[in-house]
Design an enzyme around this catalytic site. Structure first.
Site, PDB file in Angstrom:
ATOM      1  N   ALA A  90     -21.821  30.805  45.340  1.00 16.15           N
ATOM      2  CA  ALA A  90     -23.031  30.339  46.032  1.00 16.15           C
ATOM      3  C   ALA A  90     -24.243  31.139  45.577  1.00 16.15           C
ATOM      4  O   ALA A  90     -24.118  32.286  45.144  1.00 16.15           O
ATOM      5  CB  ALA A  90     -22.851  30.467  47.540  1.00 16.15           C
ATOM      6  N   ASP A  91     -25.399  30.508  45.698  1.00 16.15           N
ATOM      7  CA  ASP A  91     -26.648  31.196  45.387  1.00 16.15           C
ATOM      8  C   ASP A  91     -27.773  30.556  46.188  1.00 16.15           C
ATOM      9  O   ASP A  91     -27.784  29.341  46.378  1.00 16.15           O
ATOM     10  CB  ASP A  91     -26.967  31.115  43.893  1.00 16.15           C
ATOM     11  CG  ASP A  91     -28.138  32.010  43.535  1.00 16.15           C
ATOM     12  OD1 ASP A  91     -27.941  33.234  43.492  1.00 16.15           O
ATOM     13  OD2 ASP A  91     -29.260  31.496  43.347  1.00 16.15           O
ATOM     14  N   SER A  92     -28.694  31.381  46.638  1.00 13.40           N
ATOM     15  CA  SER A  92     -29.866  30.890  47.375  1.00 13.40           C
ATOM     16  C   SER A  92     -31.130  31.427  46.734  1.00 13.40           C
ATOM     17  O   SER A  92     -31.175  32.595  46.335  1.00 13.40           O
ATOM     18  CB  SER A  92     -29.823  31.354  48.830  1.00 13.40           C
ATOM     19  OG  SER A  92     -28.704  30.829  49.476  1.00 13.40           O
ATOM     20  N   SER A 101     -27.284  26.662  46.970  1.00 15.03           N
ATOM     21  CA  SER A 101     -26.346  25.879  46.161  1.00 15.03           C
ATOM     22  C   SER A 101     -24.958  26.486  46.284  1.00 15.03           C
ATOM     23  O   SER A 101     -24.807  27.699  46.380  1.00 15.03           O
ATOM     24  CB  SER A 101     -26.769  25.891  44.688  1.00 15.03           C
ATOM     25  OG  SER A 101     -28.020  25.269  44.540  1.00 15.03           O
TER      26      SER A 101
END
Length: 195
Positions: free
Chosen positions: A74-76, A111
């Site tokens: 995940a990445d923000s 994401s």
């Protein structure tokens, strides 16, 4: 039952998964995010593309090492009118970011990618819109003084589930997306695998 692995050292994401009742282990990907971001920015990638790429890179890296596991990466990122805003490296940088967001509406993009045996099997991105109130420098400093270093770097520059919610006049979007892991979509995908 599939083995589920979270490819992240984020305590926030770990907590979200724990609260969802999924059984999982944690294996941080240790991807050099800043190098990847710089490369993608030089190619003209949007903040959303950068977020998706990082999530996939993290999931794929760990899923190559753990055969048949369902690996969640995940990445923000914060998108301020097309400008990528990354996590602060220190308190001075955190203040600069808050000043930049002050009185403006920005988009937070989270994401997630699920990979198995080194390849992506599913991905999803969600957006939330946040409008920050106009704050004085003193108010922004007071806010930062309430937050520990650990929380400041773990939760990006604002903690929406704690003191940070008072920074905003309007928040539109899913809370788990803002915290960095759109858990309902992840659970639905994993539950469908079990069928």
């Amino acid at each position: 039952m599939h083995k589920i692995v979270l490819a992240s050292k984020s305590q926030v994401r770990k907590k979200i998964l724990e609260e969802s009742a999924l059984k999982f282990s944690v294996v941080p990907s240790n991807v050099d995010e800043e190098a990847v971001k710089e490369s993608l920015i030089s190619e003209g990638a949007t903040p959303e593309i950068i977020s998706k790429n990082l999530a996939e890179l993290k999931a794929n890296k760990i899923s190559q090492k753990i055969p048949n596991a369902i690996v969640i990466g995940a990445d923000s990122v914060i998108d301020l009118k097309g400008e990528l805003i990354s996590k602060p490296g220190d308190r001075l940088e955190a203040l600069k970011i808050l000043k930049k967001l002050n009185g403006k509406t920005h988009c937070l993009i989270s994401s997630v990618c699920i990979s198995k045996n080194g390849s992506m099997t599913w991905n999803y991105s969600d957006k939330a819109s946040l409008t920050m109130k106009d704050h004085s420098d003193d108010e922004l400093n007071q806010y930062l003084n309430k937050i520990s270093d650990e929380d400041l770097y773990a939760y990006n520059v604002y903690q929406i589930e704690s003191h940070g919610k008072h920074l905003f006049s309007e928040i539109q979007g899913d809370k788990s997306t803002i915290m960095g892991l759109p858990i309902l979509k992840i659970k639905k995908y994993i539950e469908n695998l079990e069928c």
